[in-house]
Enzyme design. Structure first.
Site, PDB file in Angstrom:
ATOM      1  N   ASN A  76       0.985  -1.204  -0.015  1.00 23.18           N
ATOM      2  CA  ASN A  76      -0.052   0.062  -0.066  1.00 23.18           C
ATOM      3  C   ASN A  76       0.919   1.278  -0.062  1.00 23.18           C
ATOM      4  OD1 ASN A  76      -1.989  -1.838   0.053  1.00 23.18           O
ATOM      5  ND2 ASN A  76      -2.554  -1.608   2.434  1.00 23.18           N
ATOM      6  N   HIS A  92       5.862  -0.646  -2.901  1.00 23.96           N
ATOM      7  CA  HIS A  92       5.094   0.296  -4.067  1.00 23.96           C
ATOM      8  C   HIS A  92       5.278   1.523  -3.826  1.00 23.96           C
ATOM      9  CE1 HIS A  92       2.938  -3.810  -5.203  1.00 23.96           C
ATOM     10  NE2 HIS A  92       4.265  -3.704  -5.648  1.00 23.96           N
TER      11      HIS A  92
HETATM   12  N1  APR Z   1     -10.416  -7.025   4.496  1.00 24.10           N
HETATM   13  C1  APR Z   1      -9.489  -7.762   3.947  1.00 24.10           C
HETATM   14  N2  APR Z   1      -9.408  -7.946   2.951  1.00 24.10           N
HETATM   15  C2  APR Z   1     -10.307  -7.369   1.861  1.00 24.10           C
HETATM   16  C3  APR Z   1     -11.242  -6.360   2.442  1.00 24.10           C
HETATM   17  C4  APR Z   1     -11.284  -6.260   3.783  1.00 24.10           C
HETATM   18  N3  APR Z   1     -12.216  -5.443   4.267  1.00 24.10           N
HETATM   19  N4  APR Z   1     -11.793  -6.071   1.299  1.00 24.10           N
HETATM   20  C5  APR Z   1     -11.387  -6.603   0.149  1.00 24.10           C
HETATM   21  N5  APR Z   1     -10.364  -7.226   0.664  1.00 24.10           N
HETATM   22  C6  APR Z   1      -9.370  -7.935  -0.187  1.00 24.10           C
HETATM   23  C7  APR Z   1     -10.059  -8.448  -1.520  1.00 24.10           C
HETATM   24  O1  APR Z   1     -10.915  -9.769  -1.579  1.00 24.10           O
HETATM   25  C8  APR Z   1      -8.843  -8.789  -2.434  1.00 24.10           C
HETATM   26  O2  APR Z   1      -8.381 -10.022  -2.208  1.00 24.10           O
HETATM   27  O3  APR Z   1      -8.167  -7.148  -0.621  1.00 24.10           O
HETATM   28  C9  APR Z   1      -7.718  -7.969  -1.737  1.00 24.10           C
HETATM   29  C10 APR Z   1      -7.104  -6.514  -2.623  1.00 24.10           C
HETATM   30  O4  APR Z   1      -6.789  -7.025  -3.706  1.00 24.10           O
HETATM   31  P1  APR Z   1      -6.109  -5.866  -4.805  1.00 24.10           P
HETATM   32  O5  APR Z   1      -7.140  -5.082  -5.092  1.00 24.10           O
HETATM   33  O6  APR Z   1      -5.634  -6.783  -6.024  1.00 24.10           O
HETATM   34  O7  APR Z   1      -4.976  -5.205  -4.028  1.00 24.10           O
HETATM   35  P2  APR Z   1      -3.296  -5.746  -4.038  1.00 24.10           P
HETATM   36  O8  APR Z   1      -3.468  -7.195  -3.826  1.00 24.10           O
HETATM   37  O9  APR Z   1      -2.759  -4.814  -2.689  1.00 24.10           O
HETATM   38  O10 APR Z   1      -2.876  -5.076  -5.309  1.00 24.10           O
HETATM   39  C11 APR Z   1      -1.436  -5.215  -5.291  1.00 24.10           C
HETATM   40  O11 APR Z   1      -1.488  -4.060  -7.407  1.00 24.10           O
HETATM   41  O12 APR Z   1      -2.360  -2.036  -8.712  1.00 24.10           O
HETATM   42  C12 APR Z   1      -1.160  -2.639  -7.858  1.00 24.10           C
HETATM   43  O13 APR Z   1       0.533  -1.604  -7.065  1.00 24.10           O
HETATM   44  C13 APR Z   1      -1.022  -1.882  -6.782  1.00 24.10           C
HETATM   45  O14 APR Z   1       0.046  -2.346  -4.588  1.00 24.10           O
HETATM   46  C14 APR Z   1      -1.123  -2.690  -5.455  1.00 24.10           C
HETATM   47  C15 APR Z   1      -0.768  -3.851  -6.205  1.00 24.10           C
END
Ligand code: APR
Length: 231
Positions: free
Chosen positions: A86, A103
């Site tokens: 994040n 990131h």
């Molecule tokens: N608590 C926990 N997890 C949750 C919640 C919640 N309240 N709400 C959603 N999620 C989960 C979703 O189910 C999903 O598996 O959080 C995850 C978010 O996934 P992504 O949106 O893909 O985010 P992330 O894995 O951090 O993305 C990685 O992608 O675009 C790039 O650089 C950006 O750091 C980011 C990277």
């Protein structure tokens, strides 16, 4: 006990920050590749600046949630290190002291000419055409798609030292971050907290806790104290 946390967008969802992949590939109404890739920056730097200026402003108005706070409290009794994907500062604002941002960080800017010339912005915007002292345009201090992840080796080392690895709120879609799980020691216990099914393609044994970040961390905390006999 050494605890390493690998966090993603989901941990900040209950604070009101949208995740990337829960909303049809749109991120806060933008196409992810337009605003979060090096190609997007070359194509339309003004749009990218506007996007991160908005995110920075939004960050000022949100607060850490219970999951961030529990992770910070755990430092009293455990050695906790956080590797986050994040770009928000909610782990730090909750009180966590060992956080690395794979990131990048929203509250910082850097020169396009020198990635080590980094400035603290706080929550202010980067103005149109604003330059660093070396004459290079200021850009957000963010690792975009198409760019290297400078802290990945440090992150791998932190993961390799964990006795317990907590993966929370990440879809494990984005590499190299998603590959970090494979660096955990064979003896490490790995937990994954997420309310949705997360497709994990690696070879490690993982205990899935299908909960939102705050409820999942509450359970994790109880378990950690019971397992270690601390109170
Ligand atoms: N608590 C926990 N997890 C949750 C919640 C919640 N309240 N709400 C959603 N999620 C989960 C979703 O189910 C999903 O598996 O959080 C995850 C978010 O996934 P992504 O949106 O893909 O985010 P992330 O894995 O951090 O993305 C990685 O992608 O675009 C790039 O650089 C950006 O750091 C980011 C990277």
């Amino acid at each position: 006990m050494k605890i390493t946390v690998l966090s993603g967008a989901g941990i900040s969802a209950e604070s009101g920050i949208k995740t990337f992949r829960d909303s049809d590939g749109l991120w806060e109404n933008y196409n992810v590749m337009d605003v979060a890739s090096i190609e997007g920056w070359y194509k339309n730097p003004d749009l990218v600046q506007q996007f991160y200026n908005e995110r920075r402003k939004q960050l000022e108005s949100v607060e850490p949630n219970k999951a961030h706070k529990i992770l910070a409290e755990l430092e009293r009794d455990f050695e906790v290190e956080i590797v986050t994907q994040n770009v928000d500062n909610l782990h730090e604002r909750a009180g966590s002291t060992k956080v690395i941002h794979l990131h990048g960080e929203l509250t910082k800017a850097r020169s396009v000419k020198n990635s080590e010339r980094i400035y603290e912005l706080g929550y202010r915007e980067i103005r149109k055409g604003e330059k660093a002292e070396d004459g290079g345009l200021l850009r957000p201090h963010i690792v975009w798609f198409g760019e290297a992840v400078p802290l990945i080796e440090k992150a791998a080392e932190i993961v390799s030292q964990a006795e317990t690895l907590i993966v929370i709120g990440t879809s494990l879609n984005v590499y190299p971050a998603a590959g970090l799980l494979e660096y955990a020691a064979g003896s490490a216990a790995i937990y994954l907290i997420d309310p949705a099914e997360v497709k994990y393609v690696g070879s490690r044994r993982i205990t899935f806790i299908k909960e939102k970040a705050s409820d999942g961390m509450e359970k994790m905390k109880q378990y950690l104290y019971e397992a270690t006999g601390k109170c």
